[in-house]
Design an enzyme around this catalytic site. Sequence first.
Site, PDB file in Angstrom:
ATOM      1  N   ARG B 297       0.798  -1.467  -0.018  1.00 50.14           N
ATOM      2  CA  ARG B 297       0.002   0.040  -0.077  1.00 50.14           C
ATOM      3  C   ARG B 297       0.874   1.004  -0.002  1.00 50.14           C
ATOM      4  O   ARG B 297       0.432   2.368  -0.894  1.00 50.14           O
ATOM      5  CB  ARG B 297      -0.946  -0.191   1.022  1.00 50.14           C
ATOM      6  CG  ARG B 297      -2.115  -0.960   1.086  1.00 50.14           C
ATOM      7  CD  ARG B 297      -3.029  -0.882   2.279  1.00 50.14           C
ATOM      8  NE  ARG B 297      -3.981  -1.980   1.991  1.00 50.14           N
ATOM      9  CZ  ARG B 297      -5.183  -2.353   2.679  1.00 50.14           C
ATOM     10  NH1 ARG B 297      -5.166  -1.888   4.032  1.00 50.14           N
ATOM     11  NH2 ARG B 297      -5.971  -3.073   2.317  1.00 50.14           N
ATOM     12  N   TYR B 438      -6.629  -0.703  -6.570  1.00 50.18           N
ATOM     13  CA  TYR B 438      -5.955  -2.047  -6.183  1.00 50.18           C
ATOM     14  C   TYR B 438      -5.287  -1.529  -4.745  1.00 50.18           C
ATOM     15  O   TYR B 438      -4.746  -0.489  -4.348  1.00 50.18           O
ATOM     16  CB  TYR B 438      -5.052  -2.665  -7.313  1.00 50.18           C
ATOM     17  CG  TYR B 438      -3.886  -1.844  -7.774  1.00 50.18           C
ATOM     18  CD1 TYR B 438      -3.146  -0.679  -7.323  1.00 50.18           C
ATOM     19  CD2 TYR B 438      -3.438  -2.464  -9.140  1.00 50.18           C
ATOM     20  CE1 TYR B 438      -2.150  -0.269  -7.830  1.00 50.18           C
ATOM     21  CE2 TYR B 438      -2.174  -1.864  -9.591  1.00 50.18           C
ATOM     22  CZ  TYR B 438      -1.391  -0.783  -9.005  1.00 50.18           C
ATOM     23  OH  TYR B 438      -0.564  -0.290  -9.597  1.00 50.18           O
ATOM     24  N   GLU B 439      -4.621  -2.777  -4.263  1.00 44.38           N
ATOM     25  CA  GLU B 439      -4.267  -2.964  -2.763  1.00 44.38           C
ATOM     26  C   GLU B 439      -5.281  -2.254  -1.978  1.00 44.38           C
ATOM     27  O   GLU B 439      -4.909  -1.556  -0.977  1.00 44.38           O
ATOM     28  CB  GLU B 439      -3.083  -2.297  -2.899  1.00 44.38           C
ATOM     29  CG  GLU B 439      -1.779  -2.838  -3.883  1.00 44.38           C
ATOM     30  CD  GLU B 439      -1.319  -4.307  -3.246  1.00 44.38           C
ATOM     31  OE1 GLU B 439      -1.978  -4.723  -1.946  1.00 44.38           O
ATOM     32  OE2 GLU B 439      -1.072  -5.157  -4.153  1.00 44.38           O
ATOM     33  N   GLY B 440      -6.528  -2.277  -2.091  1.00 46.38           N
ATOM     34  CA  GLY B 440      -7.363  -1.683  -1.271  1.00 46.38           C
ATOM     35  C   GLY B 440      -7.680  -0.340  -1.907  1.00 46.38           C
ATOM     36  O   GLY B 440      -7.222   0.550  -2.099  1.00 46.38           O
ATOM     37  N   GLN B 445      -8.801   2.072   2.306  1.00 44.97           N
ATOM     38  CA  GLN B 445      -7.688   2.989   3.247  1.00 44.97           C
ATOM     39  C   GLN B 445      -8.491   3.756   4.311  1.00 44.97           C
ATOM     40  O   GLN B 445      -7.991   3.806   5.341  1.00 44.97           O
ATOM     41  CB  GLN B 445      -6.901   3.569   2.078  1.00 44.97           C
ATOM     42  CG  GLN B 445      -6.607   3.016   0.915  1.00 44.97           C
ATOM     43  CD  GLN B 445      -5.567   1.982   1.272  1.00 44.97           C
ATOM     44  OE1 GLN B 445      -4.748   1.848   2.411  1.00 44.97           O
ATOM     45  NE2 GLN B 445      -5.730   0.669   0.456  1.00 44.97           N
TER      46      GLN B 445
END
Lengths: 596, 596
Positions: B297, B438-440, B445
């Site tokens: 992240r 992506y990656e949350g 977040q």
Amino acid sequence: MSYRAPVKDMLFVMKELADIESIAALPGFEDASLDTAQAVLEEAARFNGEVVAPLNFEGDKNPSFWKNGEVTTTPGFKEAFRQFGEGGWQGVLHPLEYDGQGLPKLIATPCIEMLNAANLSFALCPLLTDGAIEALLTAGTEEQKQLYVPKLISGEWTGTMNLTEPQAGSDLALVRTRAEPQGDGSFKVFGTKIFITYGEHDMAKNIVHLVLARTPGAPDGVKGISLFLVPKFLTDKDGTLGARNDVHCVSIEHKLGIKASPTAVLQFGDRGGAIGHLIGEENRGLEYMFIMMNAARFAVGLQGVAVSERAYQKAAAFAKDRVQSRPVDGSAKQPVSIIHHPDVRRMLLSMRALTEASRALAYVAAAHCDFAHHHPDEAARASHQAIYEFLVPIVKGWSTELSIDVASLGVQVHGGMGFIEETGAAQYYRDARILTIYEGTTAIQANDLIGRKTVRDGGATAQAIFAQIDQTIAQMAERDGQAFKSMHRHLSAGTLALARVVEFMVAKVKSDPNAVFAGSVPYLKLAGIVLGGWQMARALLVATKKRSEDEAFYGAKIATAQFFAEHILSQAPGIEASIVSGNGQEGYLALSEDQF
Amino acid sequence: MSYRAPVKDMLFVMKELADIESIAALPGFEDASLDTAQAVLEEAARFNGEVVAPLNFEGDKNPSFWKNGEVTTTPGFKEAFRQFGEGGWQGVLHPLEYDGQGLPKLIATPCIEMLNAANLSFALCPLLTDGAIEALLTAGTEEQKQLYVPKLISGEWTGTMNLTEPQAGSDLALVRTRAEPQGDGSFKVFGTKIFITYGEHDMAKNIVHLVLARTPGAPDGVKGISLFLVPKFLTDKDGTLGARNDVHCVSIEHKLGIKASPTAVLQFGDRGGAIGHLIGEENRGLEYMFIMMNAARFAVGLQGVAVSERAYQKAAAFAKDRVQSRPVDGSAKQPVSIIHHPDVRRMLLSMRALTEASRALAYVAAAHCDFAHHHPDEAARASHQAIYEFLVPIVKGWSTELSIDVASLGVQVHGGMGFIEETGAAQYYRDARILTIYEGTTAIQANDLIGRKTVRDGGATAQAIFAQIDQTIAQMAERDGQAFKSMHRHLSAGTLALARVVEFMVAKVKSDPNAVFAGSVPYLKLAGIVLGGWQMARALLVATKKRSEDEAFYGAKIATAQFFAEHILSQAPGIEASIVSGNGQEGYLALSEDQF
């Protein structure tokens, strides 16, 4: 991929905010009742939903392509365009005497929104043809009008606008294309034009190019530009097609979006000269072009509303369908559809609130245009015209800027699927990106808003609008509930902020033009937010009164207005701060080129 | 298309804001002086500028493609990746004992920014490999570390993260992939994973897939997920490649951007079962995955900084080159390069101010991570770790959200040329769009920022940061000049707004979770603006002191800080209003599904 026109929302705006009933009372608009409007909108909704919308994704996958000077459009476009012409859709707002329908701009406006929501790429051909019709009606001879306008309205022929050249993007002073008189009243045109939307295609039998060019000995700069009509095929006086003219499409662009709309490079006169006809008087080309540009700018603003609506519909449908994660309030043990998650709601309401506000502002502007042309009182006509002209750059600039954000939120609602082209949400994000650029970038709209629309009359038009907003604010002061409380607070603050900015613009434009114009785009956005918020406040008043008649519909209107106040109007004071403080000569405006 | 790493700006942040000299004084970082950092950065700038950056546009034109289960990457990628591995770039921050360089995260961070600015698609392979290395270092046995990590660092092998399944996007509780023990300590893995970045490619001899799966009888939900290592080729204990494992790439996605990065659908176990090895303990997979996700992240946040920088460089170069229109202040009779127009300057400064602030915040976060791991004092380590963890979702969420706006402004600066794909500006607009997903997603977040980072400790970490900001504000109160005046005003107001929002979150999270989480993304953006603005304020203090040493450089820093205060920090109070007012049960959160 489907699109369902929001006819009920559109009629709400037309009736409650844009006052269609008063327009139907104007001389010449006797047939333009709310019932007529509803019938026209329902038929437009059917045609665009069934015929035009299904070609949108197809156009992105199979764009129009160029081969040997010819452009083949996306499969299905030609047939849809035939139906568009036959249905009379090109002529909705054009005069009856040239085979149009003679309806108010306020009724044409939702039709144009629908066409663009259904298919932005397809809609550009009629949009440019409208511009050509406007220019001919303004500056053409009666003979020219009789020859060209009915064929443009029927869809047999289409029109284009040829402004840009490789060295002249926004700066028309740099135009080099030349037109040489042939002694018989005609001219030969030589030059290269770029970014010509539908400059070449296979959907019509002829293409009528309107071209900015210079005659021999014309003054330098924008005062030496004339307007010429250059047809793809030469015609005789009754419109029978003759020889191919010397204007050729040498390539089309590979673009980020609106891929089905061919963007042509046109070469005039490489084989001896393209035959052209002067439209209006020599050296007044820019003036005529501004007339068609004003109409086109308004229409591009509607494109912003349209793509926002389409993106919203797609995102809302996905959010109801996609099941992911349990609710944060613990109200369910199982995953729920994502529309139940607060941030997804926030995104959807952002999309919807911006779409509804920009639609309302555009339709209200259209109504001002109708009053400006048809009101029996001259002073009323002038005042409506001034407000319409004030609103055009805001409709163009604000609706398109926000459509990029709305389309981007639409991608975000889809999560990872949004980034996959097959989903279709990404197309709106790509398509929307042109809207703040063509027909004058947002900065050009903002300069127009400051220069011609705000400071030229010393802020008088702006003040007249603020006086109307103050009446709405006063009406809200007496009401109860969080929606009124929030709207009252943020519309008051926003209007004060906007009024202070106008004062700043008027006071400083001569003494510190760089500081004023550095705030031009923020000023345009602030104006959009406040004037759009004003329409939402007016909608809130109506919806509250009628709530018991239709709880689902009016309840949503109230919630959307409240959201607009709290999430969007609330930005106004911050924008004011960015305009009025510190943009002078000691800040970034003083940096040298090398410091960038 | 070129990229020149802003080494001087990076070193400024590392020295003046992130305090590299204190990091070089920590045990284990004796070699990490500013001189070392400068040497590493200059070499990284050369490699990325000369080798990696020229492949960026190429990757967009000739994306990686799939055929018969194999993926061929863009021409040039394989050779560039070989040089990347040989140059030691994968190992900058990994331990010396596994052939890494053991340098601070603060030095690795600008290297990662450069790689991503040079080529976002290319950089994803190392980014995912870093995640795999982190997971193995955290949870692997010594044997596993010895076998895999050196080969991942050398670039012989690469790593992937396999989380997402068709029915489980962000919601890992829905993971269905299963792993059956074989009795010999190994497992057979069966299932389908989607959106696997570099899940198949031709740049390395082997691919190490880290896969979330369930063992028989594991608990439902996220508490029953384990982490498995599934190599593309089976290996013996010294790493010699053996048989092809039963994991196959059945397709790759057709995406809006980062087209050269293959996004694979991986099928595990269709031909009898994919051999996998448990990493760490059963049912603790999510915990390990969070470790690699935190690193990933942060790295995606850097991708936001990187694409912003690249878009800025391209737009600034165009603005210096493109000649259009006379200046609004009448200072020249001829058209000038557009960098002289106030609105173009405003756009460029918006891009630059956001880029610099997001860079500064990310580098400061990296420094906190270094202190958290290497500070000799345990309490100091804990406090730095808390601040680092607070900052990670902000770096990820804010840097990426703003990168979309920055890339969009980059298109706008180019006008019509920006919409033409050959220009290259549109690629950044498309590429950046994945970063908030992506990656949350940003919402994930923001939920992390509220739940784990803000309310869990009752706002203590946030308060500790505000106390530091207050010191900076106090330092500014005594200074003269418009830059300090504006920064003091807007940083004070912004910090107060943020503090009130934190208070609201802590107070209401239990009683009205929907209202709190409806404000999650605005809270994240507000935090980004205020904490980024704080870094700009700190930069302003330094630049003012050193101005006479290098007027061009520090003068630009001062102007950029002032711009950030007036144009970006000034938004803070409006964002506060959108969070704390009226998000309760009577507004849009109460609408039914049908009302959307």
